[in-house]
Write a protein that holds these residues in place. Structure first.
Motif, PDB file in Angstrom:
ATOM      1  N   UNK A 183       0.838  -1.200   0.000  1.00  9.79           N
ATOM      2  CA  UNK A 183       0.000   0.000   0.000  1.00  9.79           C
ATOM      3  C   UNK A 183       0.873   1.250   0.000  1.00  9.79           C
ATOM      4  N   UNK A 184       1.945   1.216   0.783  1.00 13.86           N
ATOM      5  CA  UNK A 184       2.866   2.348   0.785  1.00 13.86           C
ATOM      6  C   UNK A 184       3.505   2.556  -0.573  1.00 13.86           C
ATOM      7  N   UNK A 185       3.888   1.452  -1.221  1.00 10.74           N
ATOM      8  CA  UNK A 185       4.498   1.546  -2.550  1.00 10.74           C
ATOM      9  C   UNK A 185       3.536   2.121  -3.577  1.00 10.74           C
ATOM     10  N   UNK A 186       2.259   1.828  -3.405  1.00 11.34           N
ATOM     11  CA  UNK A 186       1.252   2.273  -4.377  1.00 11.34           C
ATOM     12  C   UNK A 186       0.742   3.688  -4.114  1.00 11.34           C
ATOM     13  N   UNK A 187       0.799   4.156  -2.861  1.00 15.50           N
ATOM     14  CA  UNK A 187       0.100   5.394  -2.519  1.00 15.50           C
ATOM     15  C   UNK A 187       0.939   6.501  -1.878  1.00 15.50           C
ATOM     16  N   UNK A 188       2.162   6.218  -1.485  1.00 21.26           N
ATOM     17  CA  UNK A 188       2.987   7.271  -0.883  1.00 21.26           C
ATOM     18  C   UNK A 188       3.315   8.337  -1.930  1.00 21.26           C
ATOM     19  N   UNK A 189       3.523   9.567  -1.480  1.00 20.56           N
ATOM     20  CA  UNK A 189       3.789  10.665  -2.413  1.00 20.56           C
ATOM     21  C   UNK A 189       5.272  10.814  -2.738  1.00 20.56           C
TER      22      UNK A 189
END
Length: 228
Positions: A183-189
Motif C-alpha cells: 500500500x505504501x508503494x502504491x500510494x505514498x507521495x
C-alpha cells in the motif's frame, strides 16, 4: 567423568566468551547502521521539509513510516533473540539478515519523520493511513504481529523448538507486513518512500518462500496467514 564429557564441557565453556564477543560486536554494528540510516533518512526528509512535497502528519508517507517502524521493531526483537540462541547455522544467518536489514530500515524511516519535522509517534490509530484497506487484529495489533504471549514463549525456547517457532512467527509477521508495504508503494507521495516500500515487498516475499521451505525441512508447517 569420561574424556568425551570433559571435552564437551570445555568446548561449551570456551564457546560462551566467543558468543559474548559476537553479541557485543553485533550490537556495535547495529548502532552504527542505525546512525547511518537515521542520517540518510533525515537528509531525504529535510530536503522536502517546508515544500509543497513535504508529507503531512496524516499522509500515507508518515503513517507508513511510523507503523512499519513499529512492525519492524518486533521482527528485530524476535530475530535478535533467535540469532543469539539458535544452534542452527542457517536459522542464525536468516535471523541476523532480518535483524540488520530491518534495523537499518527503521532508522531510515525515523530519519524521514525527523527530516519532515513530524513526531515519530502519533495519536492516529495504527493503519488509519491505509484508508480502510486493513484492520487491526482482535488483540489490537497490526496484521502479522505476534501477541505478547507468543513473544514471551519465543524468548523461553532453545534448539529446534526455537527454530520452528521463530520461522512460524516470522512468516506470519512478513505476511502481515507485505500488504502494508505494498500500500505504501502504491500510494505514498515521496519517490524514496515508495522505493523502500517496494523493496520491503520484494525482500519479505522472497523470505517467506525461503522460510516456508526451511520450516518444511524441519518437519513443521506455517501458521494460518493473517487476515487484513
Amino acid at each position: 567423568m569420561s574424556t568425551a564429557t570433559l571435552t564437551e564441557e570445555s568446548n561449551t565453556e570456551a564457546a560462551e566468551p566467543r558468543r559474548g564477543m559476537v553479541r557485543a560486536l553485533v550490537a556495535v554494528i547495529a548502532v552504527a547502521l542505525l546512525a547511518v540510516a537515521l542520517a540518510a533518512g533525515y537528509a531525504w526528509g529535510h530536503h522536502e521539509r517546508g515544500s509543497a512535497a513535504s508529507p503531512g502528519a496524516s499522509s500515507v508517507d508518515a503513517g507508513f513510516a511510523r507503523d512499519m517502524s513499529t512492525h519492524h521493531q518486533q521482527a528485530v526483537t524476535m530475530a535478535a533473540y533467535t540469532r543469539d540462541n539458535t544452534d542452527d547455522p542457517a536459522v542464525r544467518v536468516l535471523a541476523y539478515d532480518i535483524e540488520s536489514s530491518q534495523e537499518f530500515q527503521i532508522g531510515e524511516m525515523q530519519g524521514w519523520l525527523d527530516g519532515w519535522g513530524l513526531p515519530r509517534q502519533s495519536d492516529q490509530a495504527p493503519m488509519a493511513w491505509m484508508a480502510g484497506h486493513a484492520t487491526l487484529t482482535t488483540d489490537g495489533l497490526m496484521p502479522g504481529m505476534a501477541t505478547p504471549a507468543q513473544m514471551t514463549k519465543l524468548q523461553t525456547l532453545h534448539g529446534k523448538a526455537l527454530d520452528i517457532d521463530f520461522l512460524q512467527l516470522m512468516i506470519h509477521h512478513h505476511q502481515g507486513g507485505v500488504p502494508m508495504a505494498q500500500y505504501g508503494a502504491d500510494h505514498a507521495s515521496s519517490p524514496y518512500v515508495r522505493g523502500l516500500a517496494q523493496a520491503i515487498v520484494a525482500a519479505q516475499s522472497s523470505e517467506i518462500v525461503s522460510m516456508e521451505q526451511m520450516l518444511r525441512q524441519r518437519g513443521a508447517s506455517p501458521l494460518p496467514a493473517p487476515t487484513h
